[in-house]
Design a protein around this motif. Sequence first.
Motif, short mmCIF file in Angstrom:
data_model
loop_
_atom_site.label_atom_id
_atom_site.label_comp_id
_atom_site.label_asym_id
_atom_site.label_seq_id
_atom_site.Cartn_x
_atom_site.Cartn_y
_atom_site.Cartn_z
N ALA A 243 0.83 -1.22 0.00
CA ALA A 243 0.00 0.00 0.00
C ALA A 243 0.86 1.26 0.00
CB ALA A 243 -0.92 -0.03 1.22
N HIS A 244 1.94 1.22 0.80
CA HIS A 244 2.81 2.41 0.89
C HIS A 244 3.50 2.67 -0.44
CE1 HIS A 244 5.61 5.31 2.59
NE2 HIS A 244 6.60 4.63 2.01
N ASP A 245 4.04 1.57 -1.05
CA ASP A 245 4.80 1.77 -2.28
C ASP A 245 3.89 2.08 -3.48
OD1 ASP A 245 6.78 0.11 -0.55
OD2 ASP A 245 7.97 0.79 -2.25
N LEU A 246 2.67 1.60 -3.45
CA LEU A 246 1.75 1.92 -4.54
C LEU A 246 1.11 3.29 -4.35
CD1 LEU A 246 -0.14 -1.45 -5.19
CD2 LEU A 246 1.60 -0.36 -6.62
N ARG A 247 0.96 3.71 -3.11
CA ARG A 247 0.29 4.99 -2.86
C ARG A 247 1.10 6.16 -3.40
NH1 ARG A 247 -0.64 6.74 3.26
NH2 ARG A 247 1.65 6.81 3.10
N THR A 248 2.42 6.08 -3.26
CA THR A 248 3.25 7.21 -3.69
C THR A 248 3.13 7.47 -5.19
OG1 THR A 248 4.79 6.81 -1.88
CG2 THR A 248 5.60 8.12 -3.74
N PRO A 249 3.36 6.49 -6.08
CA PRO A 249 3.22 6.79 -7.52
C PRO A 249 1.78 7.09 -7.92
CG PRO A 249 3.61 4.45 -7.19
CD PRO A 249 3.82 5.11 -5.87
N LEU A 250 0.81 6.43 -7.29
CA LEU A 250 -0.58 6.71 -7.64
C LEU A 250 -0.99 8.11 -7.19
CD1 LEU A 250 -2.29 3.27 -6.87
CD2 LEU A 250 -1.74 4.26 -9.12
N THR A 251 -0.50 8.53 -6.03
CA THR A 251 -0.80 9.88 -5.55
C THR A 251 -0.20 10.93 -6.48
OG1 THR A 251 -0.88 9.10 -3.27
CG2 THR A 251 -0.56 11.47 -3.61
N ARG A 252 1.05 10.64 -6.91
CA ARG A 252 1.67 11.57 -7.84
C ARG A 252 0.88 11.65 -9.15
NH1 ARG A 252 7.97 9.62 -7.09
NH2 ARG A 252 8.29 10.54 -5.01
N ALA A 253 0.45 10.50 -9.63
CA ALA A 253 -0.32 10.50 -10.87
C ALA A 253 -1.63 11.27 -10.71
CB ALA A 253 -0.60 9.05 -11.31
N ARG A 254 -2.32 11.06 -9.56
CA ARG A 254 -3.59 11.76 -9.33
C ARG A 254 -3.38 13.27 -9.22
NH1 ARG A 254 -7.01 13.94 -5.79
NH2 ARG A 254 -9.21 13.35 -5.89
N LEU A 255 -2.31 13.68 -8.47
CA LEU A 255 -2.05 15.11 -8.33
C LEU A 255 -1.71 15.74 -9.67
CD1 LEU A 255 0.01 15.18 -5.00
CD2 LEU A 255 -2.32 16.00 -5.37
N ALA A 256 -0.93 14.98 -10.48
CA ALA A 256 -0.58 15.53 -11.79
C ALA A 256 -1.82 15.70 -12.65
CB ALA A 256 0.43 14.59 -12.48
N LEU A 257 -2.72 14.72 -12.65
CA LEU A 257 -3.95 14.84 -13.43
C LEU A 257 -4.84 15.95 -12.90
CD1 LEU A 257 -4.80 11.04 -13.94
CD2 LEU A 257 -3.95 12.66 -15.67
N GLU A 258 -4.91 16.05 -11.57
CA GLU A 258 -5.78 17.08 -10.98
C GLU A 258 -5.26 18.48 -11.31
OE1 GLU A 258 -7.67 18.29 -6.62
OE2 GLU A 258 -6.25 16.61 -6.81
N ARG A 259 -3.93 18.66 -11.20
CA ARG A 259 -3.36 19.96 -11.52
C ARG A 259 -3.46 20.26 -13.02
NH1 ARG A 259 2.16 19.44 -7.86
NH2 ARG A 259 1.14 19.69 -5.80
N GLY A 260 -3.29 19.21 -13.80
CA GLY A 260 -3.41 19.43 -15.25
C GLY A 260 -4.82 19.83 -15.64
N ARG A 261 -5.81 19.19 -15.02
CA ARG A 261 -7.19 19.55 -15.33
C ARG A 261 -7.48 20.99 -14.94
NH1 ARG A 261 -11.98 16.69 -12.11
NH2 ARG A 261 -11.03 18.03 -10.53
#
Length: 469
Positions: A243-261
Amino acid sequence: MRQPQFMRSNTFHWALIVAGVLAVFVIVLFGFIYWKIDDYLTARSDRVITVELNEIAGLSPERRLLAIDERLRQDPRGVQFVAIFAADGHRITGNIESLPPDLRIDAAAQRADVVRMNGNRREHLVVRAIARRMHSGDVLVIGRNVDEAGEISHVVGEALLLGLLPAFFLCLLAGAWLSVRAQRRVEEVNQRVQRIIAGDLSERLPHRSVDEPFSRLAVIVNGMLDEMEAMIHALAGVGNDIAHDLRTPLTRARLALERGRTNATTLEQLQTVADKALAGIDQSLAIITALLRLAEIENSRRSSGFGSVALHEMLREVCDIYEPIAENKEVALRVEVAHQFTVRGDRDLLIEAVANLVDNAIKFTPEGGKVDIELLRGDRETIVRVTDTGCGISEQERDAVLRRFYRSDKMRNAPGVGLGLSLVAAIVKLHGFRLTISPGPGCRVEIICPDREDGVKEPARLAKGRPAG
């Protein structure tokens, strides 16, 4: 009344059966001994009376009477039977009242019913006797009492009774003791197993340092419990690690998409945001792929594809793969293969294991350092050694680095997901090899391949290894 628990155990029942079989065997043995003794005494008596008959029959009539009287006087035990009967059947001399009607004349020694005259007493006895008709027509009868066999059987019977009964009860006592002892050990095992079921994973089965089946079984079960404890502890934290190792890249991906939108106004900005999101998703997929790969190896799904693997060729191939990477980082990569060795295994998996070791060595070796790949021969074992001049692994971290997702503080900023050495350990275990990590300056990791019947072969010596890069 309820029977004691030890009397209901299989151990006591088997002891009872063994005691019964022993008793039957001893009784049969006694019967055989009695039969052999009786047969021996009878044959000896037959020989004795036959010799006596021949001696007395060879004497003159006058001396014959004297010999009979003398023989009866020298018979204090009363086992001799001698008499001479006239042709008409009346007794001339001796201690037999009348000629036995069932006694065959001029035949071999045989059983006969006789009446012995002992003063005024008359005794009916069954003896071994022989009769012969003399030239004068008289019948000479000589017999011998063989009641000695009965006396011997009585003595043997008493000895049997005095010896068999204590032995029988001793077997029962031994069975009871073994039953109680086994029940105590089983009860102790039950208690410890209950504690293990209740969650005490550190509990182990009792065993002694002796070569007995129960102790060997307990050692095997304890080894299994050690493996299970290690696996359970590893699984207990693997969920959080994943969970810890998957959360970091997934969080980054979500933040990038959210900021991009929210912030992206041009196509180039949207593509940049998409690239960042894809990088995070790729990192998550890499973690999942590595976990699936590790599970596949640990489940031994690839063991059916084992074959002969030339280690010297495999190490040169790994060196050729990583030579450009080492050159880019200005790290000297060298392979040294002095002999040709082959082992039985999966070539792809072994390449993956060595490649992970070489990749880690190059990754954690600073510029200007060096990485060596060596193929050595030990005491009935072949060694694949990877050494580097990097930061090394401390004594305290030697076991920890083999855990999934483990990353030490000095490796936090290095790329990777922390599964490389876990994959290596799984592959080594699948092949039945050993993995050793030597602490100290730099790092030295060895894959040790013990010899087997179809394992290591050494057909020829090669030239000294070559540097790569």
